[in-house]
Design a protein around this motif. Structure first.
Motif, PDB file in Angstrom:
ATOM      1  N   THR A 142       0.825  -1.212   0.000  1.00  0.00           N
ATOM      2  CA  THR A 142       0.000   0.000   0.000  1.00  0.00           C
ATOM      3  C   THR A 142       0.858   1.261   0.000  1.00  0.00           C
ATOM      4  OG1 THR A 142      -1.752  -1.183   1.206  1.00  0.00           O
ATOM      5  CG2 THR A 142      -1.855   1.223   1.208  1.00  0.00           C
ATOM      6  N   ALA A 143       1.937   1.233   0.793  1.00  0.00           N
ATOM      7  CA  ALA A 143       2.821   2.399   0.869  1.00  0.00           C
ATOM      8  C   ALA A 143       3.565   2.637  -0.442  1.00  0.00           C
ATOM      9  CB  ALA A 143       3.812   2.218   2.013  1.00  0.00           C
ATOM     10  N   GLU A 144       3.914   1.561  -1.159  1.00  0.00           N
ATOM     11  CA  GLU A 144       4.682   1.675  -2.398  1.00  0.00           C
ATOM     12  C   GLU A 144       3.801   1.831  -3.636  1.00  0.00           C
ATOM     13  OE1 GLU A 144       8.276   1.435  -2.721  1.00  0.00           O
ATOM     14  OE2 GLU A 144       8.003   1.963  -0.613  1.00  0.00           O
ATOM     15  N   ASN A 145       2.504   1.706  -3.471  1.00  0.00           N
ATOM     16  CA  ASN A 145       1.600   1.685  -4.620  1.00  0.00           C
ATOM     17  C   ASN A 145       1.512   3.041  -5.304  1.00  0.00           C
ATOM     18  OD1 ASN A 145      -1.639   2.197  -5.334  1.00  0.00           O
ATOM     19  ND2 ASN A 145      -0.743   0.348  -6.184  1.00  0.00           N
ATOM     20  N   ASN A 146       1.462   2.996  -6.637  1.00  0.00           N
ATOM     21  CA  ASN A 146       1.244   4.183  -7.462  1.00  0.00           C
ATOM     22  C   ASN A 146      -0.212   4.180  -7.910  1.00  0.00           C
ATOM     23  OD1 ASN A 146       1.062   6.077  -9.571  1.00  0.00           O
ATOM     24  ND2 ASN A 146       3.229   5.798 -10.104  1.00  0.00           N
ATOM     25  N   PRO A 147      -0.961   5.271  -7.658  1.00  0.00           N
ATOM     26  CA  PRO A 147      -2.395   5.284  -8.006  1.00  0.00           C
ATOM     27  C   PRO A 147      -2.695   5.020  -9.478  1.00  0.00           C
ATOM     28  CG  PRO A 147      -1.843   7.149  -6.593  1.00  0.00           C
ATOM     29  CD  PRO A 147      -0.550   6.515  -6.990  1.00  0.00           C
ATOM     30  N   SER A 148      -1.688   5.173 -10.363  1.00  0.00           N
ATOM     31  CA  SER A 148      -1.937   5.008 -11.793  1.00  0.00           C
ATOM     32  C   SER A 148      -2.073   3.548 -12.205  1.00  0.00           C
ATOM     33  CB  SER A 148      -0.809   5.666 -12.601  1.00  0.00           C
ATOM     34  OG  SER A 148       0.428   5.019 -12.341  1.00  0.00           O
ATOM     35  N   GLU A 149      -1.635   2.604 -11.359  1.00  0.00           N
ATOM     36  CA  GLU A 149      -1.792   1.178 -11.661  1.00  0.00           C
ATOM     37  C   GLU A 149      -1.902   0.397 -10.357  1.00  0.00           C
ATOM     38  OE1 GLU A 149       1.411  -1.094 -13.235  1.00  0.00           O
ATOM     39  OE2 GLU A 149       2.934   0.320 -12.550  1.00  0.00           O
ATOM     40  N   PRO A 150      -2.494  -0.791 -10.396  1.00  0.00           N
ATOM     41  CA  PRO A 150      -2.730  -1.513  -9.146  1.00  0.00           C
ATOM     42  C   PRO A 150      -1.503  -2.233  -8.590  1.00  0.00           C
ATOM     43  CG  PRO A 150      -3.654  -2.735 -10.995  1.00  0.00           C
ATOM     44  CD  PRO A 150      -3.157  -1.432 -11.544  1.00  0.00           C
ATOM     45  N   PHE A 151      -0.517  -2.566  -9.446  1.00  0.00           N
ATOM     46  CA  PHE A 151       0.593  -3.407  -9.011  1.00  0.00           C
ATOM     47  C   PHE A 151       1.846  -2.597  -8.685  1.00  0.00           C
ATOM     48  CE2 PHE A 151      -1.959  -6.293 -11.603  1.00  0.00           C
ATOM     49  CZ  PHE A 151      -2.013  -7.421 -10.798  1.00  0.00           C
ATOM     50  N   ILE A 152       2.644  -3.115  -7.743  1.00  0.00           N
ATOM     51  CA  ILE A 152       4.029  -2.681  -7.611  1.00  0.00           C
ATOM     52  C   ILE A 152       4.883  -3.834  -8.150  1.00  0.00           C
ATOM     53  CG2 ILE A 152       3.500  -1.278  -5.579  1.00  0.00           C
ATOM     54  CD1 ILE A 152       5.021  -3.397  -3.900  1.00  0.00           C
ATOM     55  N   TRP A 153       5.988  -3.506  -8.782  1.00  0.00           N
ATOM     56  CA  TRP A 153       6.798  -4.532  -9.447  1.00  0.00           C
ATOM     57  C   TRP A 153       8.088  -4.735  -8.677  1.00  0.00           C
ATOM     58  CZ3 TRP A 153       4.210  -7.047 -13.127  1.00  0.00           C
ATOM     59  CH2 TRP A 153       3.075  -6.417 -13.645  1.00  0.00           C
ATOM     60  N   ARG A 154       8.177  -5.869  -8.006  1.00  0.00           N
ATOM     61  CA  ARG A 154       9.336  -6.217  -7.186  1.00  0.00           C
ATOM     62  C   ARG A 154       9.629  -7.709  -7.344  1.00  0.00           C
ATOM     63  NH1 ARG A 154       8.400  -1.540  -6.760  1.00  0.00           N
ATOM     64  NH2 ARG A 154       8.414  -0.174  -4.915  1.00  0.00           N
ATOM     65  N   THR A 155      10.898  -8.078  -7.239  1.00  0.00           N
ATOM     66  CA  THR A 155      11.219  -9.503  -7.186  1.00  0.00           C
ATOM     67  C   THR A 155      10.835 -10.044  -5.812  1.00  0.00           C
ATOM     68  OG1 THR A 155      13.445  -9.154  -6.314  1.00  0.00           O
ATOM     69  CG2 THR A 155      13.196  -9.123  -8.726  1.00  0.00           C
TER      70      THR A 155
END
Length: 517
Positions: A394-407
């Motif tokens: 939630t803290a890393e989320n960008n409002p423009s898309e639902p996913f954060i991309w991390r390994t």
């Protein structure tokens, strides 16, 4: 994906399917007499209906049919009747009753509307008596703080009613002093508490009358989203643990002192400015609580009547004599063991104005909390990791898309969670989502929560609707600028205004327009 709508805009649903999901097999499919269904369908349905016991629901035509002395309504025993009569009804009991009848010769006042007369519990309903929260806010609160997405949200004149439906009904019996009913009432209470952020009515009748779902008032529908009784119990148990509320109770006498002499009882007796309003407990609950205390103290009925009648006389807004007798009969019906500690505390907070905290002891129970099994302690451990993951995403989320991309390694290092534990949490979690795109070195792993995904989908839906309306308005303006303002012009523009600025599925097409055109 759940169907959702802009504030109070109905969603498209199959009403027969909605009633099937809510009522299960509690009613017959078709009427036993004068059914409009083809004979082969009636024969086939009768074979299926014969497999389980049937009951009835109660319905009313108007909110004015609820009286202090009873309910003016009628009995429905088939889904066919409910579907046919739905346009003229306002409320019904979504849970099915075992015995039913009429209390008067005119067959207007229903009889049998009592919790211990329930045949089966089909759904839990939470009443929200305000419209200051949007449907989207209610849905997200359900996901964040309650058991999960609801099955339905039904709009009323002043608020909403949120349905959480069982996969299979809970059948109520008198075994172990109606233990199943007690468990269901605890679940209902926890569901109401879980939606307190959107002003859920904590004192609404757990299994009473609610708005009948119709095509025009269903503003959220996900009829496949139902819960097993085991899921409700597990969630409710965790909710109890979060507020340190024990699950088990052992009756015992705490002291020989009479509750009638307690500070809280005397404070309540001397509170005369008690009225209450919608969503609050008031005079009826106060008098009922006092009567229950007298009953548990061993007073006979006539003595209690004199006591609460005298108290009622001192009230600034007294109740009628008929209401007093109704409250007394209910308190002495044997269905209640004593006054609720939580109701007493709420009454004191609302109507005793000294601002002091008064301890409440009903003199009836000692509560025991038992140590959790190892499996439950492990589950709590996974819940904590799950909350840490949700907080990070939630803290890393960008409002423009639902996913954060991390390994997966980056997630583990950021949160400090072992990879094996992360995999286990992902398997058991109902709140986390994961996706992988691409292959090999080009592969990317996306992480989100159900909350964030649905929130993003709702934002896209609202944006697309707003864009569509803008385009439609521009196109219609271009056309109408060329029209001559003859007789039909004003009528057309009125309809166009409704089409653009009101929900489209609630605007009936004026057939007379074409006929007169």
């Amino acid at each position: 994906m759940a169907q959702a709508a802009v504030q109070d805009e109905p969603v498209l649903v199959n009403l027969a399917q909605v009633y099937d999901v809510i009522l299960h097999e509690g009613l017959t499919t078709y009427k036993t007499k004068y059914s409009n269904a083809p004979l082969p369908k009636r024969i086939e349905a009768a074979k299926i209906d014969a497999r389980s016991k049937k009951g009835a629901v109660f319905v009313v035509r108007s909110k004015a049919d609820f009286h202090t002395t009873g309910v003016k309504g009628y009995i429905v025993t088939s889904k066919e009747t409910l579907l046919e009569d739905a346009p003229g009804l306002t409320h019904f009991t979504p849970n099915v009753y075992r015995q039913y009848g009429y209390a008067d010769d005119a067959r207007r006042m229903i009889r049998g509307f009592e919790e211990r007369n329930l045949l089966q519990i089909n759904t839990f309903v939470v009443d929200i008596d305000t419209k200051k929260h949007t449907v989207q806010e209610i849905v997200l609160t359900c996901m964040d703080h309650s058991i999960g997405l609801p099955t339905l949200i039904v709009a009323s004149d002043r608020g909403y009613q949120v349905y959480f439906t069982l996969k299979q009904p809970l059948f109520i019996s008198n075994k172990n002093d109606f233990r199943g009913l007690a468990v269901a009432k605890r679940i209902a209470d926890n569901l109401k508490r879980s939606l307190k952020d959107v002003d859920a009515d904590l004192f609404c009748n757990d299994f009473g009358f609610f708005r009948l779902p119709k095509a025009a008032n269903i503003v959220f529908a996900q009829v496949t989203n139902t819960y097993s009784m085991a899921e409700f119990i597990n969630w409710s148990t965790r909710s109890d643990d979060n507020i340190e509320r024990p699950l088990f109770v052992v009756p015992t006498k705490l002291s020989k002192a009479s509750v009638l002499d307690s500070e809280w009882f005397q404070a309540l007796v001397h509170a005369v400015d008690v009225k209450g309003q919608k969503g609050q407990i008031g005079r009826n609950n106060t008098l009922f609580t006092l009567a229950l205390v007298c009953f548990s103290e061993g007073w006979d009925k006539s003595r209690t009547l004199d006591f609460i009648d005298e108290y009622n006389y001192r009230l600034r807004y007294p109740l009628t004599g008929a209401t007093i007798h109704s409250i007394l009969n209910s308190a002495y019906s044997g269905k209640y063991k004593g006054a609720s500690k939580e109701y007493i505390e709420a009454l004191l907070a609302l109507h005793v104005s000294n601002g002091q905290s008064i301890p409440v002891n009903t003199g009836r129970h000692v509560w025991y909390k038992f140590k959790k099994d190892r499996e439950d302690r492990t589950r709590s451990h996974y819940d904590e990791w799950e909350q840490d993951i949700i907080a990070y995403i939630t803290a890393e989320n960008n409002p423009s898309e639902p996913f954060i991309w991390r390994t997966q390694k980056e997630i583990c290092e950021a949160i400090g969670i072992p990879q094996s534990t992360l995999n286990q949490v992902l398997k058991s979690s109902t709140k986390l989502l994961k996706t992988v795109t691409g292959k090999g070195r080009n592969a990317k792993t996306g992480w989100t929560t159900v909350h964030l995904f649905i929130q993003h989908a709702m934002q896209l839906l609202q944006a697309s609707k707003a864009n569509y309306r803008r385009q439609l308005l521009q196109m219609i303006q271009e056309w109408t600028e060329e029209l001559e303002q003859v007789g039909g012009y004003e009528k057309l523009m009125t309809y166009v205004d409704q089409l653009i600025f009101q929900p489209t599925d609630r605007i009936p097409i004026d057939q007379s327009f074409e006929a007169s055109g």
